[in-house]
Each structure stands twice: as structure tokens, then as C-alpha cells.
Design a protein around this motif. Structure first.
Motif: not given
Length: 210
Positions: A9-14
Motif C-alpha cells: 500500500s502507498p499509505k504511510f499509516k492505517h
């Protein structure tokens, strides 16, 4: 056995992918070495690549992007392919795709892409999992395995973990949270409205055309 869990996932968190891998990890702990990676860019470090090539199992988890694989992860897969294809080691690859849509079947095309990649990379294809209702994945670590709306997801991850530990290939599984589709849709719309209010706007602003 050495198992690599890759959050694509490209998300940094959650991220939903992170929540899913965390739940899967708890099912793989006994007598195994678990290595965790996060791929957010188009590059893989040489150190990470060397460690991945020594694993017995590689598990990818990523969100569906326009029925396919996120572009940054595609670049990483291409980089890995060049090295994996020259190895004689028997590495099994498993893939978990989470989808914002309710239906897990939406992941079928992206899983087929991963199967094709596994063949080109000269690795063994284990199994693909498509999980719908991505907006509910934050509930995974707070829900009970045997009951509640996440029961289907828990059961699917348990089946996947069993195959991973046996280095076994199996048919794809597509699942969704155990709530009606309409309830998931209503919940998603409520989330949008809450986000709009949090940012100082009104619900009608969602329908403005400029």
C-alpha cells in the motif's frame, strides 16, 4: 521457514493491507521467521532484495487500483522478477488484494496478473485472496474470529495461513464482510459526510459542479 510479508500500500499509516497482514502474521508465528517489508516507492533496496531471495514464502498484500496492481508495486515486481527468475530456489508466492468495493471478486483480474508474474519470475504460485469491504479492515484486530461482521475475513485468513505453513497451492478465495451490501454502502456514505463536515463543508457541497 522464513516468510516475507510485503505491504504494497502507498499509505504511510492505517492501511487496510497493513491490518490484514497483521492479522495474518498472528496465524504464522509458531517456529517461523517472519520478515516484514513496506513497498511505497518504485525502488527496492539491494539489502531488502537479498533478504527476500532467501525466503521460502513471499506474501503480498495491496489495495486494488483500477482493477489492477498499484503502479509503484508493478515497478518493484519487475525489479524482483529479474533476480527471482535466475534462481533455483523453490519460493511460494501468495497474494491478498483488498478492495473498497463490497465484492471481493473485483480482485480477480489483479490476482491473475500476479499469477502471470509468478510464472515469469520462476516462483511457485500459492494462492490469491480477494477481500471486499476494504473500509472495514480497521475492525480486524478488534473483532472476534468466530462471530461478527469480520468472521468471513478471519476464516479466509485462517485458510490462507494453513496453506502458507504447508507451502500448498490452492484455489482463489473471494470474500466480503458479513454484513449486507446496502449496509456497507450506507456506512461508506456516512463516512464521506462526516469527512465533509470535519473539513468545514456541507453535504450539498459534494454535489457542486465547477
Amino acid at each position: 521457514m522464513k516468510i516475507a510479508l510485503i505491504n504494497g500500500s502507498p499509505k504511510f499509516k492505517h492501511s487496510s493491507s497493513g491490518n490484514i497482514l497483521s492479522s495474518l502474521k498472528s496465524r504464522l508465528q509458531d517456529n517461523n521467521i517472519i520478515e516484514e517489508y513496506v513497498f511505497r516507492t518504485t525502488e527496492i533496496s539491494n539489502g531488502d532484495l537479498e533478504r527476500l531471495l532467501k525466503c521460502n514464502v513471499i506474501v503480498f498484500a495491496f489495495p486494488l487500483y483500477v482493477d489492477g496492481i498499484p503502479s509503484h508495486l508493478l515497478s518493484c515486481l519487475y525489479h524482483m522478477e529479474k533476480y527471482l527468475s535466475s534462481l533455483d530456489n523453490e519460493i511460494y508466492v501468495y497474494t491478498i488484494v483488498n478492495i473498497g468495493f463490497y465484492e471481493g471478486k473485483q480482485a480477480a483480474i489483479s490476482i491473475e496478473m500476479m499469477k502471470n508474474w509468478a510464472e515469469k519470475a520462476n516462483v511457485k504460485w500459492g494462492q490469491g485472496i480477494g477481500i471486499g469491504g476494504g473500509g472495514m479492515m480497521a475492525m480486524l484486530d478488534k473483532s472476534n474470529d468466530s462471530q461478527g461482521p469480520m468472521k468471513n475475513v478471519h476464516n479466509t485468513l485462517t485458510a490462507l495461513a494453513r496453506n502458507i505453513l504447508l507451502c500448498k497451492s490452492s484455489d482463489e478465495i473471494y470474500t466480503s464482510p458479513g454484513i449486507p451490501r446496502i449496509a456497507y454502502k450506507i456506512g461508506g456514505e456516512m463516512g464521506w459526510r462526516q469527512a465533509v463536515k470535519k473539513n468545514g463543508l456541507k453535504t450539498k457541497d459534494l454535489f457542486l459542479k465547477k
